[in-house]
Design an enzyme around this catalytic site. Structure first.
Site, PDB file in Angstrom:
ATOM      1  CG  ASP A  35      -2.084   0.955   1.072  1.00 16.25           C
ATOM      2  OD1 ASP A  35      -3.232   0.497   0.950  1.00 16.25           O
ATOM      3  OD2 ASP A  35      -1.845   2.180   1.068  1.00 16.25           O
ATOM      4  CB  ILE A  36       0.815   4.263  -2.138  1.00 16.02           C
ATOM      5  CG1 ILE A  36       1.913   5.192  -2.651  1.00 16.02           C
ATOM      6  CG2 ILE A  36      -0.470   5.021  -1.865  1.00 16.02           C
ATOM      7  CD1 ILE A  36       1.650   5.748  -4.038  1.00 16.02           C
ATOM      8  CG  ASN A  97     -12.470  -0.981   3.453  1.00 16.56           C
ATOM      9  OD1 ASN A  97     -12.895  -1.360   4.527  1.00 16.56           O
ATOM     10  ND2 ASN A  97     -11.265  -0.437   3.311  1.00 16.56           N
ATOM     11  CD  GLU A 105      -9.593   5.935   0.438  1.00 15.19           C
ATOM     12  OE1 GLU A 105      -8.521   5.788  -0.171  1.00 15.19           O
ATOM     13  OE2 GLU A 105      -9.668   6.416   1.583  1.00 15.19           O
ATOM     14  CB  VAL A 106      -9.265   1.702  -5.217  1.00 14.69           C
ATOM     15  CG1 VAL A 106      -8.905   1.259  -6.635  1.00 14.69           C
ATOM     16  CG2 VAL A 106      -8.282   2.760  -4.730  1.00 14.69           C
ATOM     17  CG  HIS A 110      -8.684  -3.300  -2.725  1.00 12.84           C
ATOM     18  ND1 HIS A 110      -9.607  -2.579  -3.450  1.00 12.84           N
ATOM     19  CD2 HIS A 110      -8.527  -2.627  -1.560  1.00 12.84           C
ATOM     20  CE1 HIS A 110      -9.982  -1.515  -2.754  1.00 12.84           C
ATOM     21  NE2 HIS A 110      -9.351  -1.528  -1.596  1.00 12.84           N
ATOM     22  CG  HIS A 112      -6.734  -2.931   2.858  1.00  3.50           C
ATOM     23  ND1 HIS A 112      -6.075  -1.732   2.712  1.00  3.50           N
ATOM     24  CD2 HIS A 112      -7.942  -2.775   2.252  1.00  3.50           C
ATOM     25  CE1 HIS A 112      -6.854  -0.884   2.053  1.00  3.50           C
ATOM     26  NE2 HIS A 112      -7.999  -1.489   1.767  1.00  3.50           N
TER      27      HIS A 112
END
Ligand code: AMP
Length: 126
Positions: A35-36, A97, A105-106, A110, A112
């Site tokens: 993760d960025i 999420n 958000e994206v 995905h 995490h």
């Protein structure tokens, strides 16, 4: 109502090689990268290479091969990171999420994987 997949999202752009990523593991069906904006010492995102919006979409439309590969890849990342309880690790949390209430958000499915410090309560107080 089902929201259509938008292939301009940032993970779709990563999959097309348009922007870089810090790859942790890659298979024919799955890509995992750091993760960025990490929230813990270990914070890896695992995404399917196919165009799926969220958990429900992936579960409904992905092939069995994609689903098995996704989960085995995530588990292999946990094992390689040394975070698996019962195998000498201190544990981890997997988060998916979805939608506005889930804080997604994206809009590309995905999970995490977060670990490396005590993660506290699963949810903040309401
Ligand atoms: P979510 O809120 O579940 O949709 O999480 C999206 C995650 O993607 C956030 O933790 C971001 O920090 C992360 N993120 C956004 N852009 C990038 C990127 N280019 N490379 C890696 N992680 C990213």
């Amino acid at each position: 109502m089902t929201t259509a997949y938008d292939d301009t999202n940032i993970f779709a752009r990563i999959l097309r090689g348009e922007i870089p990523n810090d790859t942790v593991r890659e298979t024919p069906h799955t890509l995992a990268f750091n993760d960025i904006t990490p929230q813990a010492p270990v914070h890896v995102l695992v995404i399917p290479k196919g165009a799926y919006l969220d958990f429900a979409d992936f579960s409904a439309r992905a092939s069995e091969a994609e689903i098995v590969d996704f989960h085995r890849t995530a588990a292999a990342i946990c094992a390689a990171a040394g975070i698996v309880p019962g195998a000498g690790g201190e544990g981890f949390r997997v988060i998916a999420n979805a939608g506005p209430h889930g804080g997604q958000e994206v809009p590309h499915y995905h999970i995490h994987i977060v670990a490396g410090r005590p993660l506290g309560r699963m949810l903040p107080e309401a």
